[in-house]
Scaffold this motif. Structure first.
Motif, short mmCIF file in Angstrom:
data_model
loop_
_atom_site.label_atom_id
_atom_site.label_comp_id
_atom_site.label_asym_id
_atom_site.label_seq_id
_atom_site.Cartn_x
_atom_site.Cartn_y
_atom_site.Cartn_z
N MET A 202 0.82 -1.20 0.00
CA MET A 202 0.00 0.00 0.00
C MET A 202 0.87 1.26 0.00
N THR A 203 1.91 1.29 0.84
CA THR A 203 2.75 2.49 0.88
C THR A 203 3.56 2.64 -0.40
N ASP A 204 3.93 1.52 -1.03
CA ASP A 204 4.63 1.62 -2.31
C ASP A 204 3.74 2.27 -3.36
N ALA A 205 2.49 1.86 -3.40
CA ALA A 205 1.55 2.44 -4.37
C ALA A 205 1.35 3.93 -4.10
N GLY B 257 3.48 5.94 -2.60
CA GLY B 257 4.73 6.61 -2.98
C GLY B 257 4.85 6.79 -4.48
N LEU B 258 4.47 5.77 -5.22
CA LEU B 258 4.53 5.87 -6.68
C LEU B 258 3.53 6.91 -7.21
N LEU B 259 2.37 6.97 -6.60
CA LEU B 259 1.40 8.00 -6.98
C LEU B 259 1.97 9.39 -6.68
N GLY B 260 2.66 9.51 -5.55
CA GLY B 260 3.31 10.77 -5.20
C GLY B 260 4.35 11.18 -6.23
N VAL B 261 5.16 10.22 -6.65
CA VAL B 261 6.16 10.50 -7.68
C VAL B 261 5.47 10.94 -8.97
N VAL C 294 0.83 17.21 -2.22
CA VAL C 294 0.26 15.87 -2.03
C VAL C 294 1.29 14.80 -2.43
N GLY C 295 1.97 15.03 -3.54
CA GLY C 295 2.98 14.06 -3.98
C GLY C 295 4.07 13.88 -2.96
N ALA C 296 4.59 14.97 -2.43
CA ALA C 296 5.65 14.88 -1.43
C ALA C 296 5.15 14.20 -0.15
N CYS C 297 3.93 14.49 0.25
CA CYS C 297 3.38 13.87 1.46
C CYS C 297 3.19 12.36 1.27
N LEU C 298 2.76 11.95 0.09
CA LEU C 298 2.62 10.51 -0.19
C LEU C 298 3.97 9.80 -0.15
N ILE C 299 4.99 10.43 -0.72
CA ILE C 299 6.32 9.85 -0.68
C ILE C 299 6.83 9.81 0.76
N LEU C 300 6.61 10.88 1.51
CA LEU C 300 7.03 10.92 2.91
C LEU C 300 6.37 9.80 3.72
N TRP C 301 5.11 9.56 3.45
CA TRP C 301 4.40 8.49 4.15
C TRP C 301 5.13 7.16 3.97
N GLY C 302 5.50 6.86 2.74
CA GLY C 302 6.24 5.63 2.49
C GLY C 302 7.60 5.62 3.18
N LEU C 303 8.28 6.76 3.15
CA LEU C 303 9.60 6.84 3.78
C LEU C 303 9.53 6.70 5.30
N LEU C 304 8.49 7.24 5.89
CA LEU C 304 8.39 7.23 7.35
C LEU C 304 7.76 5.96 7.90
N THR C 305 7.05 5.20 7.07
CA THR C 305 6.39 3.99 7.56
C THR C 305 7.00 2.70 7.05
N GLN C 306 7.84 2.79 6.02
CA GLN C 306 8.34 1.56 5.44
C GLN C 306 9.85 1.59 5.24
#
Length: 81
Positions: free
Chosen positions: A1-4, A6-10, A38-50
């Motif tokens: 889920m976090t990969d998806a 993060g990819l959406l953020g990119v 939003v893109g940066a926040c989605l990427i951050l979510w992946g970085l901070l949780t995974q």
């Protein structure tokens, strides 16, 4: 889920960047700023949780901060008009 996420953020950040670089999107307008935020926040979510990576986290945090400040400045200017 976090990969998806993060990819959406990119994808969002790249779309905003490509739109600005090709003259199709004004980088100071809310749509571009929102895509970056939003893109940066989605990427951050992946970085901070995974997969934490300090340099990438700092970069995305700065990216989100710049976009947020841009949105605030746009809202303030619009409120004065």
């Amino acid at each position: 889920m976090t990969d998806a996420a993060g990819l959406l953020g990119v994808l969002l950040i790249l779309l905003a960047y490509a739109g600005a670089a090709l003259g199709k999107l004004d980088s100071e307008k809310p749509i571009s700023l929102a895509c970056n935020l939003v893109g940066a926040c989605l990427i951050l979510w992946g970085l901070l949780t995974q997969d934490f990576n300090l340099s990438a986290t700092v970069m995305e945090g700065a990216w989100a901060l710049v976009a947020a400040v841009g949105l605030i400045r746009w809202a303030v200017r619009r409120g004065r008009a």
